[in-house]
Structure formats: C-alpha cells, structure tokens
Scaffold this motif. Structure first.
Motif, mmCIF file in Angstrom:
data_model
loop_
_atom_site.group_PDB
_atom_site.id
_atom_site.type_symbol
_atom_site.label_atom_id
_atom_site.label_comp_id
_atom_site.label_asym_id
_atom_site.label_seq_id
_atom_site.Cartn_x
_atom_site.Cartn_y
_atom_site.Cartn_z
ATOM 1 N N SER A 158 -5.334 0.891 -1.690
ATOM 2 C CA SER A 158 -4.694 1.610 -0.091
ATOM 3 C C SER A 158 -3.185 2.209 -0.492
ATOM 4 C CB SER A 158 -5.272 1.933 0.646
ATOM 5 O OG SER A 158 -4.669 3.148 1.811
ATOM 6 N N GLU A 159 -2.914 0.896 -0.255
ATOM 7 C CA GLU A 159 -1.566 1.005 -0.656
ATOM 8 C C GLU A 159 -1.072 1.848 -1.733
ATOM 9 O OE1 GLU A 159 -0.007 -3.359 0.053
ATOM 10 O OE2 GLU A 159 -0.868 -3.082 2.066
ATOM 11 N N HIS A 160 -1.373 0.968 -3.053
ATOM 12 C CA HIS A 160 -0.942 1.763 -4.335
ATOM 13 C C HIS A 160 -1.410 3.369 -4.242
ATOM 14 C CE1 HIS A 160 -0.370 -2.181 -5.526
ATOM 15 N NE2 HIS A 160 0.336 -1.494 -6.445
ATOM 16 N N SER A 192 -8.847 -6.868 1.641
ATOM 17 C CA SER A 192 -7.524 -7.140 0.943
ATOM 18 C C SER A 192 -7.610 -6.586 0.067
ATOM 19 C CB SER A 192 -7.069 -8.621 1.108
ATOM 20 O OG SER A 192 -8.149 -9.694 -0.125
ATOM 21 N N SER A 246 -7.164 6.650 0.270
ATOM 22 C CA SER A 246 -5.153 6.809 0.672
ATOM 23 C C SER A 246 -5.576 7.485 1.711
ATOM 24 C CB SER A 246 -5.209 6.910 -0.868
ATOM 25 O OG SER A 246 -3.564 7.762 -0.761
ATOM 26 N N SER A 298 -6.987 -3.044 0.783
ATOM 27 C CA SER A 298 -6.348 -2.375 1.603
ATOM 28 C C SER A 298 -4.438 -2.537 0.558
ATOM 29 C CB SER A 298 -5.124 -3.506 2.601
ATOM 30 O OG SER A 298 -6.649 -4.021 3.628
ATOM 31 N N LEU A 299 -5.160 -3.837 -1.129
ATOM 32 C CA LEU A 299 -4.193 -3.157 -2.183
ATOM 33 C C LEU A 299 -3.718 -1.685 -2.183
ATOM 34 C CD1 LEU A 299 -1.501 -4.395 -4.031
ATOM 35 C CD2 LEU A 299 -3.924 -5.738 -5.454
ATOM 36 N N ASP A 303 -1.581 5.473 -1.466
ATOM 37 C CA ASP A 303 -0.409 5.993 -1.162
ATOM 38 C C ASP A 303 1.183 6.276 -1.409
ATOM 39 O OD1 ASP A 303 -2.100 6.218 1.486
ATOM 40 O OD2 ASP A 303 -1.827 4.427 2.070
ATOM 41 N N ARG A 304 1.079 4.846 -2.437
ATOM 42 C CA ARG A 304 2.982 5.112 -2.950
ATOM 43 C C ARG A 304 2.513 6.654 -3.946
ATOM 44 N NH1 ARG A 304 3.126 -0.308 -1.623
ATOM 45 N NH2 ARG A 304 1.577 -0.600 -4.464
ATOM 46 N N ARG A 345 -2.662 9.093 2.926
ATOM 47 C CA ARG A 345 -1.982 9.863 1.873
ATOM 48 C C ARG A 345 -2.114 11.378 0.921
ATOM 49 N NH1 ARG A 345 1.438 12.716 4.286
ATOM 50 N NH2 ARG A 345 2.151 13.657 2.312
#
Length: 264
Positions: free
Chosen positions: A10-12, A4, A79, A7-8, A14-15, A81
């Motif tokens: 990766s999400e950051h 988890s 990431s 995943s956090l 990506d943004r 992105r």
C-alpha cells in the motif's frame, strides 16, 4: 507478517500513484496498451450486464474500459491514493463503478456469491498472498462464475532476469535465475516511452516471486476448474511499432493468462 507486507504494498503504490496515473493516461504504458491488455481482453466473454470485480484496480483505467463494454464494475485496491484517483475520474465521468479499499486476499466486506466474474490485470503478482486471493475470488463468485487474470510469467520474470547478447550486441537469449527463490524484493523501473523518462522518479514495486506450480495449484486448491491457460506473444504489428517487443515474441514468454470457473 501478511498484514505488514500488505502495508508495504500500500505504501509503495501510494507513492507511485500520481506519476503512474499520469503516465498510464498519457499512453506511456505501451506494454499494456499494445500487448498485455489486448491479449487479456481476447480471452474474456461478452461482459454486458455481468457483475464484475477487478482485483487490484489501481487508478481505474482497465476498470473503466470494462465498464464501457457493459460490465457492472466494482474495483478494489489497497492503495488509498490510487483509489482517490479512480474515484475522481468516476465522479467526473460516471460509469456506475464502485470502488472499495480492501485487500484482494482478504475482503470480508465483499459479500459471498455476489459476482459473475473476478478479473485482475497484471496485479496479483504484486500481492503477498496469492492463495488467499484465489480463495476470496472463489468465495465471492456465484456458482458458475469465472475468474480471469494476467500476471508476469513466473518462469521467465525472476529476480535473476538478464538479457544475453552476442558480440555484435544483438539480443539472442534470456538468462533466468533464482526461479525457486520466493523471498520478496522491491523492483524499480520506469515506463520506457515517457519522453521525460530521465527526470521521472522510478516506480518502486514490491514483488513476490512464485513458481508456475505455486500459481496453478493455488487456483485449483481454491476450488476452481482451470479452463484455459495462455502465454501470448506480441503481435507482428506491435513488434513493428515497438521493436523491443520482439524479445518477448522470439526468445521468452512475458505474460501468463489464466481463466477458471467456479463449479455450478
């Protein structure tokens, strides 16, 4: 929990990806261009013909630089992105780089004993499992291969960091607190040299605090022999061009660089 947290991360990232790539490629990352990357490159041997994997390659700027120096590069990152941006540049100007989306702390799809070198520039402090990254680096290296990484200095870059000024407003020291606090947090910041800084969205970057002993013991416990530790200062020339660098030359250490070898 580790998954988890990854995943956090990766999400950051990506943004962050599009603006990060624009800013870095426009030369707004002055710490990288004029301090942290030159200091890191100074500890590397000639990479010509070596198989090298970049842990936390991001949008590929440093990966491409090493490929131009003759290394046979693979870049990995969480990431999607960031990797899309790196891949697009590789397709436009091929340097023979392979990019793969995977964690540097758990990358079973990367073959054992396949690389001459593992490098990482200012990325490993942003992953939740540093010890796992060291074990994976050791596994995928050939006997006699080396690991080299740079990270924010854990003794000085803490959640409680604050610059200390005298009554005249001159910076005279660095306050450090919460050194032993290992809870992760998200830091927000912008590149200071972006002329449109006021309108830029801040980068939100998960941080995973560790002590110096956490770092060095993880390297050693993974089976590496530590060969060099460096805490470089900005050069006088860099300080003349970017006076804020003097704080990191005169008052505290910003950067920690480690080079280690897998026994032959």
């Amino acid at each position: 929990m580790k998954q988890s947290m990854e995943s956090l991360v990766s999400e950051h990232w990506d943004r962050n990806a599009e603006q990060w790539a624009r800013d870095v490629r426009a030369g707004f990352d002055t710490y990288r261009d004029h301090f942290t990357l030159p200091a890191f490159l100074a500890i590397l041997p000639d990479l010509t013909g070596l198989t090298v994997i970049d842990f936390g390659c991001g949008e590929g700027t440093n990966t491409r630089l090493l490929a131009r120096q003759g290394a046979l590069m693979t870049g990995i990152d969480l990431s999607e992105r960031m990797l899309a941006l790196a891949t697009a540049q590789e397709e436009a100007q091929p340097l023979g780089i392979t990019y793969r989306r995977t964690s540097f702390s758990h990358c079973p799809d990367i073959a054992t004993g396949n690389f001459d070198a593992v490098i990482s520039t200012m990325a490993l402090m942003d992953g939740p499992d540093f010890a796992g990254a060291m074990r994976e680096a050791h596994r995928i290296l050939k006997p006699g291969g080396f690991l080299a990484f740079s990270i924010l200095h854990p003794c000085f870059i803490s959640a409680g960091l604050r610059w200390i000024t005298n009554p005249s407003g001159e910076t005279v020291g660095l306050g450090v607190a919460h050194y032993f606090r290992r809870e992760s947090f998200v830091e927000e910041w912008k590149f200071g040299d972006n002329p449109d800084k006021a309108n830029a969205e801040p980068f939100a970057v998960p941080r995973f605090p560790r002590t110096l002993s956490d770092i060095l013991n993880a390297v050693s416990d993974a089976g590496f022999i530590i060969k060099k530790i460096d805490e470089p200062m900005p050069t006088e020339d860099a300080c003349k061009h970017f006076p804020r660098f003097r704080r990191w030359r005169d008052l505290a250490a910003f950067l920690l660089i480690v080079r280690a070898e897998k026994p032959a």
